[in-house]
Scaffold this motif. Structure first.
Motif, PDB file in Angstrom:
ATOM      1  N   UNK A 254      -0.094  23.751 -29.029  1.00 27.04           N
ATOM      2  CA  UNK A 254       0.802  24.903 -28.414  1.00 27.04           C
ATOM      3  C   UNK A 254       1.495  24.537 -27.437  1.00 27.04           C
ATOM      4  N   UNK A 255       2.792  24.794 -26.991  1.00 26.09           N
ATOM      5  CA  UNK A 255       3.352  24.493 -25.572  1.00 26.09           C
ATOM      6  C   UNK A 255       2.504  25.306 -24.547  1.00 26.09           C
ATOM      7  N   UNK A 256       2.426  24.408 -23.515  1.00 30.54           N
ATOM      8  CA  UNK A 256       1.584  25.046 -22.313  1.00 30.54           C
ATOM      9  C   UNK A 256       2.096  26.366 -22.129  1.00 30.54           C
ATOM     10  N   UNK A 257       3.495  26.479 -21.873  1.00 26.85           N
ATOM     11  CA  UNK A 257       3.953  28.113 -21.479  1.00 26.85           C
ATOM     12  C   UNK A 257       3.593  29.124 -22.583  1.00 26.85           C
ATOM     13  N   UNK A 258       3.119  28.701 -23.943  1.00 30.62           N
ATOM     14  CA  UNK A 258       2.813  29.763 -24.558  1.00 30.62           C
ATOM     15  C   UNK A 258       1.425  30.193 -25.076  1.00 30.62           C
ATOM     16  N   UNK A 259       0.631  29.343 -24.154  1.00 31.18           N
ATOM     17  CA  UNK A 259      -0.994  29.509 -24.411  1.00 31.18           C
ATOM     18  C   UNK A 259      -1.335  30.782 -24.042  1.00 31.18           C
ATOM     19  N   UNK A 260      -0.981  31.375 -22.737  1.00 31.48           N
ATOM     20  CA  UNK A 260      -1.543  32.610 -22.249  1.00 31.48           C
ATOM     21  C   UNK A 260      -0.599  33.586 -22.784  1.00 31.48           C
ATOM     22  N   UNK A 261      -1.614  34.816 -23.208  1.00 33.09           N
ATOM     23  CA  UNK A 261      -0.729  35.800 -23.825  1.00 33.09           C
ATOM     24  C   UNK A 261      -0.498  37.245 -22.805  1.00 33.09           C
ATOM     25  N   UNK A 262      -1.433  37.104 -22.008  1.00 33.54           N
ATOM     26  CA  UNK A 262      -1.147  38.237 -20.839  1.00 33.54           C
ATOM     27  C   UNK A 262      -1.775  37.614 -19.513  1.00 33.54           C
ATOM     28  N   UNK A 263      -1.474  38.389 -18.493  1.00 33.15           N
ATOM     29  CA  UNK A 263      -1.904  38.108 -17.003  1.00 33.15           C
ATOM     30  C   UNK A 263      -3.313  38.467 -17.265  1.00 33.15           C
ATOM     31  N   UNK A 264      -4.019  38.135 -16.346  1.00 38.95           N
ATOM     32  CA  UNK A 264      -5.599  38.296 -16.135  1.00 38.95           C
ATOM     33  C   UNK A 264      -5.583  39.972 -15.619  1.00 38.95           C
ATOM     34  N   UNK A 265      -6.503  40.719 -16.240  1.00 41.70           N
ATOM     35  CA  UNK A 265      -6.647  41.856 -15.707  1.00 41.70           C
ATOM     36  C   UNK A 265      -8.216  42.335 -15.501  1.00 41.70           C
ATOM     37  N   UNK A 266      -8.370  42.704 -14.109  1.00 42.32           N
ATOM     38  CA  UNK A 266      -9.863  43.045 -13.442  1.00 42.32           C
ATOM     39  C   UNK A 266     -10.313  44.211 -14.088  1.00 42.32           C
ATOM     40  N   UNK A 267     -11.847  44.099 -14.471  1.00 41.17           N
ATOM     41  CA  UNK A 267     -12.435  45.311 -15.207  1.00 41.17           C
ATOM     42  C   UNK A 267     -13.729  45.034 -14.519  1.00 41.17           C
ATOM     43  N   UNK A 268     -14.495  46.381 -14.559  1.00 39.85           N
ATOM     44  CA  UNK A 268     -15.940  46.349 -14.233  1.00 39.85           C
ATOM     45  C   UNK A 268     -16.130  45.880 -12.721  1.00 39.85           C
ATOM     46  N   UNK A 269     -15.374  46.529 -11.784  1.00 32.97           N
ATOM     47  CA  UNK A 269     -15.455  46.219 -10.281  1.00 32.97           C
ATOM     48  C   UNK A 269     -16.858  46.688  -9.954  1.00 32.97           C
ATOM     49  N   UNK A 270     -17.263  46.279  -8.611  1.00 37.60           N
ATOM     50  CA  UNK A 270     -18.502  46.633  -8.022  1.00 37.60           C
ATOM     51  C   UNK A 270     -18.645  45.870  -6.642  1.00 37.60           C
ATOM     52  N   UNK A 271     -19.665  46.250  -5.998  1.00 37.06           N
ATOM     53  CA  UNK A 271     -19.758  45.527  -4.653  1.00 37.06           C
ATOM     54  C   UNK A 271     -20.064  43.876  -4.804  1.00 37.06           C
ATOM     55  N   UNK A 272     -20.828  43.691  -5.880  1.00 37.32           N
ATOM     56  CA  UNK A 272     -21.188  42.187  -6.077  1.00 37.32           C
ATOM     57  C   UNK A 272     -20.801  41.738  -7.519  1.00 37.32           C
ATOM     58  N   UNK A 273     -19.644  42.147  -8.216  1.00 37.25           N
ATOM     59  CA  UNK A 273     -19.507  41.637  -9.049  1.00 37.25           C
ATOM     60  C   UNK A 273     -18.034  42.121  -9.747  1.00 37.25           C
ATOM     61  N   UNK A 274     -17.392  41.327 -10.608  1.00 34.73           N
ATOM     62  CA  UNK A 274     -16.007  41.704 -11.116  1.00 34.73           C
ATOM     63  C   UNK A 274     -15.842  40.792 -12.435  1.00 34.73           C
ATOM     64  N   UNK A 275     -15.427  41.519 -13.408  1.00 35.29           N
ATOM     65  CA  UNK A 275     -14.983  41.098 -14.681  1.00 35.29           C
ATOM     66  C   UNK A 275     -13.516  40.706 -14.908  1.00 35.29           C
ATOM     67  N   UNK A 276     -13.109  39.389 -15.164  1.00 31.21           N
ATOM     68  CA  UNK A 276     -11.707  38.956 -15.282  1.00 31.21           C
ATOM     69  C   UNK A 276     -11.487  38.915 -16.865  1.00 31.21           C
TER      70      UNK A 276
END
Length: 562
Positions: A254-276
């Motif tokens: 796949x062309x490099x420009x077409x590999x990513x479908x979305x931008x990252x979106x941050x989930x499950x925030x906390x004082x010592x954690x984050x989900x990407x």
């Protein structure tokens, strides 16, 4: 005298030819090459229909044919390629090399899609003129040829073809009768910029007890192209021609420009954690590079493993960062490398693609001032969402909460994607975390159970509690807005137990030090318990109201009533 077998051609579609005799992976392209000996088989009969039947059985999307007659006396003055086109339902492109016996003789290409462009180039041929037919399609280009019997001319032909295809910015495939064995000089020259995709160990000529390989399918590699080969096969067909047909199943990078479908979106925030989280268009192996410096060389790598095995070859990517420092700014980027082949003992990869470097700040228990945006009941009205967000996006905010009916009635994946592709860039999801709470409409639709694949669940449940600075948030999931036994649910709901579980969770949460010591307490759930009209059905009232009406919440945020 040669016998010519004339049968009325039947129109078949390769897409509806029934069960395939040669099964194919859904994500691959099948290319076929066949020297058809002007339709004359080893039994002396001109029988185009059996060649067409073979093509239908193999079910390729492109067929390169050599030794094709067009209105030539020896083959009954038939236009062989047009007959095959009518029988298989494929588009026909003919390129003659010589005039012969009252007609034309050369190469033909059959394709599922209509070609974008066609070009014929001349090749060396002192005894018989030779050509190559170049057919450009949407995703790739095919070159079909039949090379000279003279080694020097074959060597020069390979160079001419290679020079002719360097102008294309898409994959190029060469197929045909090259009249050269695998250990010959023309093939050595070919392999300098081409990858042999067919299997040279499977002989193609003669069709009866084949002893040599002179027919090939190859992919151009000079511009960094790679091709994952899933299958290469020469068909055991000894009668229809003096050569055997061959095909390959390949997967394109796949062309490099077409590999990513979305931008990252941050989930499950906390004082010592984050989900990407982020989505790719293709199966990939993915990780996150992160650190307190924006310098990529100073970043660490985080991947997701389940019991020792890396989560890979998927399109939904989720990396949970732990052990972070509270109140600290972190820089990160999402990284995905396409997997073009994933088998037990062999893997091939495409491009490695990295998102832009973004940042987030972990929460701090000492924080007193912050801004949270809560959305309710968007109901697929993306225009309304954009107008609403325009009212609040001018000032920094720390968290976005989608409190139900914002990913509503999902029947197919596109229903989720349409929301994600609107929400994530607008809320700056790669720098501001978001939390999703299920509303009653999120429980509906054929694809509803897949929602959690695309969204994060704090604590692994649809209900949770967390602290943002000096404030405690409690999130609940009311489920549907009608009794479980209502006919519309077809006896497929049981939210009663889910609500009982949350009642127990509430009892423990209300006694917890985190709740007790919080300066402010915020309750968020979709269907309201308090303030509803008399007689309105509120499914959680009996279970939760006795607990909540005595709890010292500062505010309750609800939706549902519009």
């Amino acid at each position: 005298m040669k016998k010519i077998l004339l049968l009325l051609p039947f129109c078949f579609s390769l897409l509806s030819a029934g069960a395939q005799k040669f099964p194919q992976r859904e994500d691959t392209h099948r290319l076929m090459s066949y020297n058809i000996h002007h339709g004359e088989g080893m039994d002396g009969k001109i029988d185009i229909e059996r060649i067409g039947a073979l093509i239908i059985d193999i079910n390729p999307e492109v067929v390169g044919l050599q030794e094709v007659d067009s209105v030539v006396a020896r083959s009954g003055n038939l236009d062989l390629l047009q007959l095959l086109s009518a029988q298989t339902g494929l588009h026909a492109t003919f390129g003659y090399s010589i005039l012969h016996d009252g007609g034309k003789y050369g190469n033909g290409v059959l394709t599922r899609e209509k070609p974008l462009a066609v070009k014929k180039i001349a090749l060396p041929g002192s005894k018989e003129a030779r050509t190559a037919l170049i057919v450009e399609l949407d995703k790739y280009v095919v070159v079909n040829t039949h090379l000279s019997l003279t080694s020097e001319e074959r060597q020069e032909s390979v160079k001419i073809i290679t020079d002719a295809v360097k102008e294309y910015d898409k994959p190029v495939f060469l197929m045909g009768d090259l009249n050269a064995t695998p250990d010959s000089e023309p093939i050595a020259i070919l392999q300098e910029k081409w990858q042999i995709l067919s299997n040279p160990k499977q002989h193609t000529s003669p069709s009866v007890s084949p002893e040599s390989t002179i027919d090939y399918i190859a992919g151009y590699t000079s511009k960094g192209q790679t091709y994952a080969k899933y299958r290469a096969q020469v068909i055991d067909e000894p009668v229809a021609s003096d050569h055997r047909p061959l095909f390959v199943d390949i997967r394109l990078k796949t062309p490099a420009a077409e590999v990513m479908r979305t931008i990252p979106y941050l989930q499950n925030p906390g004082t010592k954690e984050m989900t990407v989280m982020w989505l790719t268009n293709v199966p990939a192996r993915s990780w996150v590079e992160y650190g307190t410096s924006p310098d990529p060389d100073k970043m660490s790598r985080a991947r997701t493993f389940i019991e020792g095995e890396m989560v890979a070859n998927n399109t939904i990517n989720r990396v949970h960062l732990t052990g972070l420092q509270p109140g600290t700014k972190y820089y990160y980027r999402a990284v995905s490398q396409e997997i073009t082949r994933y088998s037990s003992y062999y893997k091939e990869f495409g491009d490695t693609v990295r998102s832009d470097i973004k940042s987030f700040t972990t929460w701090n228990d000492d924080t007193k001032d912050f801004r949270v945006i809560v959305y309710n009941d968007i109901h697929s009205n993306m225009a309304m969402f954009n107008k609403l967000h325009a009212l609040v996006e001018d000032k920094p905010y720390d968290l976005v909460v989608f409190n139900g009916d914002c990913f509503d009635d999902v029947e197919v994946e596109d229903d989720i994607m349409n929301r994600l592709l609107t929400y994530t860039p607008r809320i700056k999801s790669d720098e501001v975390p978001s939390i999703f709470i299920r509303g009653n409409h999120e429980t509906r639709g054929e694809y509803s159970l897949h929602l959690w694949d695309y969204l994060g669940r704090m604590g692994g449940r649809s209900y949770s509690a967390f602290s943002l600075g000096d404030t405690r948030f409690v999130l609940l999931d009311c489920g549907e807005d009608k009794p479980d036994e209502h006919w519309v649910y077809y006896d497929m709901n049981d939210f009663t137990q889910h609500r009982n579980d949350q009642a127990l969770f509430l009892k423990e949460e209300l006694k917890s030090p985190a709740f007790r010591d919080a300066k402010k307490r915020v309750l968020i759930h979709h269907i309201p318990i308090f303030g509803v009209k008399s007689g309105s059905f509120s499914p959680c009232t009996d279970l939760w109201k006795p607990l909540l009406e005595k709890a010292p919440f500062t505010i309750s945020l609800n939706g549902h009533t519009h």
